[in-house]
Design an enzyme around this catalytic site. Structure first.
Site, PDB file in Angstrom:
ATOM      1  N   GLU A 281       0.836  -1.210   0.000  1.00  0.00           N
ATOM      2  CA  GLU A 281       0.000   0.000   0.000  1.00  0.00           C
ATOM      3  C   GLU A 281       0.870   1.258   0.000  1.00  0.00           C
ATOM      4  OE1 GLU A 281      -3.070  -0.268  -0.645  1.00  0.00           O
ATOM      5  OE2 GLU A 281      -3.193  -2.421  -0.340  1.00  0.00           O
ATOM      6  N   ASP A 362       3.648  -4.149  -5.809  1.00  0.00           N
ATOM      7  CA  ASP A 362       4.203  -5.437  -5.373  1.00  0.00           C
ATOM      8  C   ASP A 362       5.730  -5.389  -5.381  1.00  0.00           C
ATOM      9  OD1 ASP A 362       1.764  -6.603  -4.974  1.00  0.00           O
ATOM     10  OD2 ASP A 362       1.819  -7.905  -6.743  1.00  0.00           O
TER      11      ASP A 362
HETATM   12 ZN   LIG Z   1      -2.725  -2.615  -4.630  1.00  0.00          ZN
END
Ligand SMILES: [Zn+2]
Length: 420
Positions: A281, A362
């Site tokens: 996030e 990611d």
């Molecule tokens: Zn995401």
């Protein structure tokens, strides 16, 4: 060329084309899931047990089934509403009783929107209290569900109705370039909502609390320090109030940024996995994904208002659906009803874009954690606990998935971090 009956026919064809493609995607997806249903595919042997996999297959098939019924139902309602004369009839009643002021026109648009939302209510109810319930996800009570709908309606009345009035007033005030003004107002509104929604609107539905003291909080605070993200804006949301589905999201921008972890997520993941999710996030924040999305949304809103302004000058556009030209309100309404028929075809592009952001977040998480394993572990658990479809058809995921599939994310994570 611009004969109204030809236009109606062309619009009907467009609506049917979308419906057919959606049914076909649904069918492809169902076939793909059934083809892998026998046993857990090799790629997922480590991440899911037989019983959970079988349950995820059943969940996907059940959702596809009700999805097909809803698609055909929606098509029928849209075609009926557009071609039955219902809309111009309502317009006559409203203008006859209330006149043609911006307030009256906005009332017409609001009432029509509300009426059109009603037929889907039983589907939403069924999805929550039958489908989600059968698979053990539903924790919503009837009372909460109806209260949510009522709150949504009141919010639409308090926020949406004045916004409609403002746009209709702008048409009167600013002349042929009204669409530029309307767009500027809409953009300002989006900015304000991005700041206000987490502070004022989301707390109307859920409780947000700071992370409680303890090793998890220390760990996440340390990650915040390491990445220069103010961890005060990490909050826990009582998602379990409505559902056992788990999630995390990032919202707002600048000083108003906030990362929200569902309480269900905190129950399901280990501290290292939660740290990886938080790092993901924070990745969205570091890569400035929200401002970028905002620019994209501003550009599409501009095109939309320009298109409405163009259509509102065409008598055939009105007459094709039984209206007489003269008022902007029917053009806004028809555009609202038909925009999806066009934008649907661009959804693979929009989702491709959003998946790029997910890969970036990611990769950021794996770099920050110095290893991709924790995030992979978190993603596997998220997919398992939410009974996600592990084998969607690529066309289906292309049209409907804003996130890459588990396998795609694992492969990308392992490729960017070969040391693991
Ligand atoms: Zn995401």
């Amino acid at each position: 060329m611009n004969d109204p009956s030809w236009i109606s026919f062309a619009v009907l064809l467009l609506i049917m084309a979308k419906w057919l493609v959606q049914l076909w995607l649904n069918h492809l997806n169902q076939r793909n899931v059934l083809a892998h249903a026998g046993s857990v595919p090799d790629a997922f042997k480590d991440s899911i047990d037989d019983a959970t996999y079988a349950k995820s297959v059943q969940y996907t098939l059940a959702k596809d089934r009700s999805g097909r019924i809803e698609l055909t139902f929606d098509l029928t309602i849209l075609a009926l509403v557009l071609f039955s004369g219902l809309l111009p009839w309502g317009f006559h009643i409203f203008t006859g009783r209330l006149g043609v002021s911006a307030w009256a026109m906005a009332a017409y648009l609001f009432a029509t929107g509300l009426l059109l939302a009603l037929p889907n209510l039983p589907f939403e109810w069924y999805s929550q209290f039958r489908l989600e319930d059968r698979f053990g996800f539903n924790t919503t009570t009837q009372r909460l569900w109806w209260t949510d709908r009522l709150k949504g309606l009141l919010l639409a009345l308090i926020i949406g109705y004045p916004l409609l009035v403002l746009i209709l007033k702008l048409v009167q005030w600013t002349g042929p370039h009204w669409w530029l003004w309307a767009w500027a107002c809409m953009f300002a509104f989006q900015l304000v909502m991005l700041v206000l929604a987490p502070v004022i609107i989301m707390p109307l539905f859920n409780k947000f609390t700071p992370l409680p003291e303890g090793p998890l909080r220390d760990r996440l605070l340390a990650l915040g320090l390491r990445t220069g993200f103010h961890a005060q804006s990490i909050q826990v949301m009582d998602g379990s109030k409505r559902s056992r589905h788990s999630n995390a999201f990032f919202t707002g921008f600048g000083r108003f940024r906030k990362i929200v972890l569902f309480d269900t997520l905190i129950q399901q993941l280990t501290p290292a996995e939660l740290e990886a999710v938080l790092a993901h996030e924070i990745g969205h924040y570091k890569k400035r994904h929200i401002p970028k999305m905002l620019v994209w949304s501003a550009a599409t809103t501009l095109v939309a208002f320009w298109a409405i302004a163009q259509l509102a000058q065409q008598a055939w556009f009105y007459r094709s659906f039984g209206f007489e030209p003269g008022s902007i309100a029917p053009a806004l309404l028809l555009f609202g009803l038909l925009a999806g028929v066009v934008t649907f075809w661009f959804s693979p592009l929009a989702h491709w874009w959003s998946r790029r952001y997910e890969y970036q977040a990611d990769a950021y998480a794996a770099r920050t954690m110095n290893e991709p394993r924790s995030l992979i572990g978190a993603l596997r658990k998220l997919n398992e606990k939410n009974l996600s479809n592990l084998t969607p058809h690529p066309f289906y995921s292309g049209f409907y998935y804003s996130h890459p599939t588990l396998l795609e994310r694992e492969q990308a994570l392992l490729a960017t971090a070969p040391s693991a």
